[in-house]
Design an enzyme around this catalytic site. Sequence first.
Site, short mmCIF file in Angstrom:
data_model
loop_
_atom_site.label_atom_id
_atom_site.label_comp_id
_atom_site.label_asym_id
_atom_site.label_seq_id
_atom_site.Cartn_x
_atom_site.Cartn_y
_atom_site.Cartn_z
N GLU A 1 0.81 -1.21 0.00
CA GLU A 1 0.00 0.00 0.00
C GLU A 1 0.85 1.27 0.00
O GLU A 1 0.50 2.25 -0.64
CB GLU A 1 -0.94 0.03 1.21
CG GLU A 1 -1.80 1.28 1.24
CD GLU A 1 -2.84 1.32 2.31
OE1 GLU A 1 -3.73 2.17 2.24
OE2 GLU A 1 -2.76 0.49 3.24
N ASP B 1 -0.37 -5.24 3.14
CA ASP B 1 -0.90 -4.02 3.75
C ASP B 1 -0.30 -3.95 5.15
O ASP B 1 -0.67 -4.73 6.03
CB ASP B 1 -2.42 -4.06 3.82
CG ASP B 1 -3.02 -2.68 4.09
OD1 ASP B 1 -2.28 -1.83 4.61
OD2 ASP B 1 -4.21 -2.47 3.79
N ILE C 1 -0.47 -1.84 7.66
CA ILE C 1 -1.51 -1.63 8.67
C ILE C 1 -2.80 -1.32 7.94
O ILE C 1 -2.96 -0.25 7.35
CB ILE C 1 -1.17 -0.47 9.63
CG1 ILE C 1 0.09 -0.79 10.44
CG2 ILE C 1 -2.35 -0.19 10.57
CD1 ILE C 1 0.50 0.29 11.43
N ASP C 2 -3.72 -2.26 7.94
CA ASP C 2 -5.05 -2.02 7.40
C ASP C 2 -5.93 -1.58 8.55
O ASP C 2 -6.03 -2.27 9.57
CB ASP C 2 -5.61 -3.29 6.75
CG ASP C 2 -6.91 -3.01 6.02
OD1 ASP C 2 -7.11 -1.85 5.59
OD2 ASP C 2 -7.73 -3.92 5.87
N THR D 1 -5.81 2.06 9.48
CA THR D 1 -4.91 3.04 10.11
C THR D 1 -5.66 4.00 11.02
O THR D 1 -5.14 4.39 12.08
CB THR D 1 -4.13 3.82 9.03
OG1 THR D 1 -3.36 2.90 8.25
CG2 THR D 1 -3.18 4.82 9.66
N ASP E 1 -5.99 -4.64 0.17
CA ASP E 1 -7.09 -4.67 1.14
C ASP E 1 -7.73 -6.05 1.23
O ASP E 1 -8.18 -6.46 2.30
CB ASP E 1 -8.18 -3.66 0.76
CG ASP E 1 -7.71 -2.23 0.77
OD1 ASP E 1 -7.04 -1.84 1.75
OD2 ASP E 1 -8.00 -1.49 -0.19
#
Length: 264
Positions: free
Chosen positions: A68, A86, A88-89, A91, A214
């Site tokens: 990302e 990802d 940190i999905d 955030t 995602d």
Amino acid sequence: MDYNKMLKQAKEWVIQAGEMSFEKSKQSLDITYKTSHSDLVTKVDKEVEKFLIEKILAHYPDHGIVGEEGTFEKDPDEFDTLWIIDPIDGTINFVHQQVNYVISVAVTHKEKGVFGIIYDPSRDELFWAARGEGAYLNEQRLQNTRLERLEESLICTGLFWNERIEKSKLLEMIYQLPKHCRGIRVYGCAALELAYVAAGRLDAYISLYLNPWDFAAGKMIVEEAGGVITTWEDAPLSYLEAGPLIASNPGLHKQLLSFIQRDL
């Protein structure tokens, strides 16, 4: 290629990345904005992605990476094997709550899923799946095969305040959805929401637009748990293309498609 070894390594790296993020969530966060006040990125996002990329390339220098934060700059089309990450999905949740965020990693080979991992460090829950070997929460096998009616379902979606929905003819359908199901939930973290569908904590998840990082790991976990995940037109999802999706238990999927497609 020894995918079992790769999966074992990846789980270790993802857990380490999760522990790193959880510790740093207790500190003052350096926040910047991408496109708006709600499109955040923190220094931790970038540090976690850098950590994962360094681990991957140290062991698999001939693999490509889609992330990302764009730390890996080479063209993904040049590689047969891709890591889709990802760091940190969720955030916003990470910044405000320190819960309901995850680290998500998937591996594909020639556009077919190999394995997917989603780690929730705040709850120490590791959702993972390998192609043909099932899906798991930690070491517990996940089986999402319930047959349910739409009116008995718990559905997760963030469509209600999506600007593109407000400008489209789908707005009425979105406002009707809560009247046709048991309840609506919003966690603000697509990968976690997909993991919860796989685990049966949610019956369905609907999104108008997600990027591959995602949904890549969640797609594998949902499918290996016995669930169904497709576009709104009931077409297969590509690991390399962004777009809308529906993920659900198998008994609900056709009902949701019919509900949405009447307004497409």
